[in-house]
Design an enzyme around this catalytic site. Structure first.
Site, PDB file in Angstrom:
ATOM      1  N   TYR A 144      34.352  35.173  37.117  1.00  0.00           N
ATOM      2  CA  TYR A 144      35.698  34.942  36.818  1.00  0.00           C
ATOM      3  C   TYR A 144      36.664  35.144  38.010  1.00  0.00           C
ATOM      4  CZ  TYR A 144      40.187  35.041  34.454  1.00  0.00           C
ATOM      5  OH  TYR A 144      41.680  34.861  33.970  1.00  0.00           O
ATOM      6  N   ASP A 238      35.914  37.322  46.286  1.00  0.00           N
ATOM      7  CA  ASP A 238      36.922  37.731  45.109  1.00  0.00           C
ATOM      8  C   ASP A 238      36.704  39.075  45.075  1.00  0.00           C
ATOM      9  OD1 ASP A 238      38.504  38.162  43.111  1.00  0.00           O
ATOM     10  OD2 ASP A 238      38.006  36.566  42.034  1.00  0.00           O
ATOM     11  N   LYS A 266      44.394  44.071  41.207  1.00  0.00           N
ATOM     12  CA  LYS A 266      44.206  45.295  40.342  1.00  0.00           C
ATOM     13  C   LYS A 266      44.574  46.477  41.052  1.00  0.00           C
ATOM     14  CE  LYS A 266      41.224  42.849  37.226  1.00  0.00           C
ATOM     15  NZ  LYS A 266      40.349  41.785  37.063  1.00  0.00           N
TER      16      LYS A 266
HETATM   17  C1  LIG Z   1      40.791  40.166  37.240  1.00  0.00           C
HETATM   18  C2  LIG Z   1      40.121  39.375  38.033  1.00  0.00           C
HETATM   19  C3  LIG Z   1      41.152  38.158  38.583  1.00  0.00           C
HETATM   20  C4  LIG Z   1      42.507  37.823  38.007  1.00  0.00           C
HETATM   21  O1  LIG Z   1      43.468  38.688  38.199  1.00  0.00           O
HETATM   22  P1  LIG Z   1      44.687  38.746  37.402  1.00  0.00           P
HETATM   23  O2  LIG Z   1      45.581  39.749  37.839  1.00  0.00           O
HETATM   24  O3  LIG Z   1      44.494  38.816  35.749  1.00  0.00           O
HETATM   25  O4  LIG Z   1      45.212  37.380  37.406  1.00  0.00           O
HETATM   26  C5  LIG Z   1      40.277  37.212  39.340  1.00  0.00           C
HETATM   27  N1  LIG Z   1      39.150  37.877  39.988  1.00  0.00           N
HETATM   28  C6  LIG Z   1      38.643  38.937  39.603  1.00  0.00           C
HETATM   29  C7  LIG Z   1      37.223  39.217  40.260  1.00  0.00           C
HETATM   30  C8  LIG Z   1      39.024  39.613  38.540  1.00  0.00           C
HETATM   31  O5  LIG Z   1      38.404  40.536  37.931  1.00  0.00           O
END
Ligand SMILES: *Cc1c(COP(=O)(O)O)cnc(C)c1O
Length: 429
Positions: A144, A238, A266
């Site tokens: 994701y 990511d 995060k």
């Molecule tokens: C949480 C997450 C996102 C999205 O981040 P948001 O702050 O919710 O937009 C993208 N990539 C990864 C791997 C994530 O865990």
């Protein structure tokens, strides 16, 4: 334990909020029942509006790595608040946080702050396209990367070349440049490159965290990076979830690979809205005002959010809790596996440092397809039993559990007791 006030707020919330939530996983759809409403949190504990207290293993889906309301973070943010909330001009705190981040990621000379992980990734992808002059990107099934159109894709049958929109409202045109590969399967990446010379980048979670925790096998990441170099395509890591989770810096570093572009979120905001993308100078040169790739934000680098990030990362570096995470993570893993054995429940636990989760299956899990073999009905029973015994888990089989550095032996005892009750309940299904 009752949830009366949560139920009441849920019903009230349905009127003016969609499903009474602002992010769908909070609706508890995949475990059934009504969502909990939270009143407050401190340290390792989170308290709902009915005054039920839980050991929190959600931690806002990762950001609260020091536990809730750490006094240093609280102090840093309160101090920043006194000077104003947003200026539309630069502040020194942006430079400070940028230095902390770049020092921790050797492959990043420069960083640009944004407001969320979604924004970090969509900008990182634009940057890969700007730098390579190519259009297509490859993502892995089950990873994701936020909710931008181009990444809300579903694989056509059998990982066919054609990607389909993964959500209503995403036009086919928005996903036509997104190709899908299988995690831990380099051949599935190579196949795309054989058919196509217009691929700018491959984006990956260096540790899969959004299909449950899935770990790269053997030298998958290293081989992927080496292969991409032969194709003049970039690797985008990511690390929105994994950044600062398993070491002070990135999981890519731990795994012996260096991405071209890294996306963060995060933990770097410590509970405030901060995302970031960064790369070596040669690549960051493309971003406006230095280069021709446009990307902007009214609240980007917000002084309060920067203060939250600086205080969190400074304290995190000082605490250096990564050995502790390894020990506590191992302890919780053992608790889960021992309990499953005791009650004869099929269970696999995947863990990387302070990210882990159990899958109710007996097949190893190294990709999205295998993750799907987990029995989500069993997870739902397990989830509610954990809640009733004082442990707050993500309300989905496919979300990682997170540890904070505030965890104490007495929290582990609560977790152990709850797991025993929850596993017993699962075994009776
Ligand atoms: C949480 C997450 C996102 C999205 O981040 P948001 O702050 O919710 O937009 C993208 N990539 C990864 C791997 C994530 O865990």
């Amino acid at each position: 334990m009752t949830f009366k006030k949560s139920e009441k707020l849920y019903k009230k919330g349905l009127k003016n909020l969609v499903g009474a939530v602002n992010s769908p996983v909070r609706a508890f759809s995949s475990v059934g029942g009504n969502p909990l409403f939270i009143k407050k949190a401190k340290g390792t504990k989170i308290t709902d509006v009915d005054n039920n207290e839980y050991v929190d293993l959600v931690l806002s889906y990762g950001p609260m790595i020091l536990g809730h309301r750490h006094k240093k973070v609280q102090k840093g943010v309160e101090k920043a608040l006194k000077n104003g909330y947003s200026f539309g001009a630069s502040t020194e705190n942006e430079i400070k946080l940028a230095k902390i981040v770049c020092d921790a990621f050797p492959e990043m000379d420069k960083v640009r702050f944004v407001n969320s992980g979604t924004e970090a990734v969509l900008s990182g992808i634009r940057l890969a396209r700007a730098f390579t002059g190519k259009d297509k990107i490859i993502k892995f099934a089950g990873c994701y990367h936020g909710h931008q159109d181009a990444l809300l894709v579903a694989a056509g049958s059998g990982l066919a070349t054609l990607s389909l929109p993964g959500s209503k409202g995403v036009p086919e045109g928005a996903v036509k440049n997104t190709l899908i590969a299988e995690y831990n399967n380099l051949e599935s990446v190579k196949k795309h490159f054989e058919d196509d010379d217009n691929i700018a980048a491959v984006i990956i979670e260096p540790i899969g965290g959004n299909m449950g925790v899935v770990i790269p096998q053997n030298d998958f990441l290293k081989e992927l990076k080496e292969y991409l170099e032969t194709k003049n395509a970039l690797l985008i890591a990511d690390e929105v979830m994994t950044g600062f989770r398993s070491k002070f810096g990135g999981a890519q570093d731990l795994l012996g690979v260096t991405a071209d572009i890294t996306c963060l979120g995060k933990v770097i905001g410590g509970g405030f809205p901060v995302g970031a993308y960064g790369a070596r100078n040669e690549i960051m040169q493309e971003v406006a005002p230095l280069g021709g790739m446009y990307q902007a934000g009214t609240l980007s680098g917000n002084p309060i959010a920067m203060a939250g990030g600086i205080a969190t990362l400074t304290e995190l570096k000082k605490q250096n809790p990564y050995q502790k995470f390894e020990e506590i993570g191992g302890e919780i893993e053992t608790i889960l596996l021992d309990s499953a054995k005791k009650y004869n429940v099929d269970l696999i636990v995947n863990r990387f440092g302070s990210m882990l989760n159990p899958f109710f299956t007996n097949s190893e899990i190294t990709n999205f397809e295998q993750a799907q073999t987990s029995d989500t009905g069993k997870f739902s029973v397990f989830f509610w039993e954990m809640i009733k015994n004082g442990v707050f888990l993500p309300p989905s089989q496919f979300e990682a559990w997170f540890l904070s550095s505030a965890l104490k032996e007495k929290d582990i005892k609560i977790i152990k007791k709850a797991v025993d009750k929850a596993m017993l309940a699962v075994s009776k299904m």
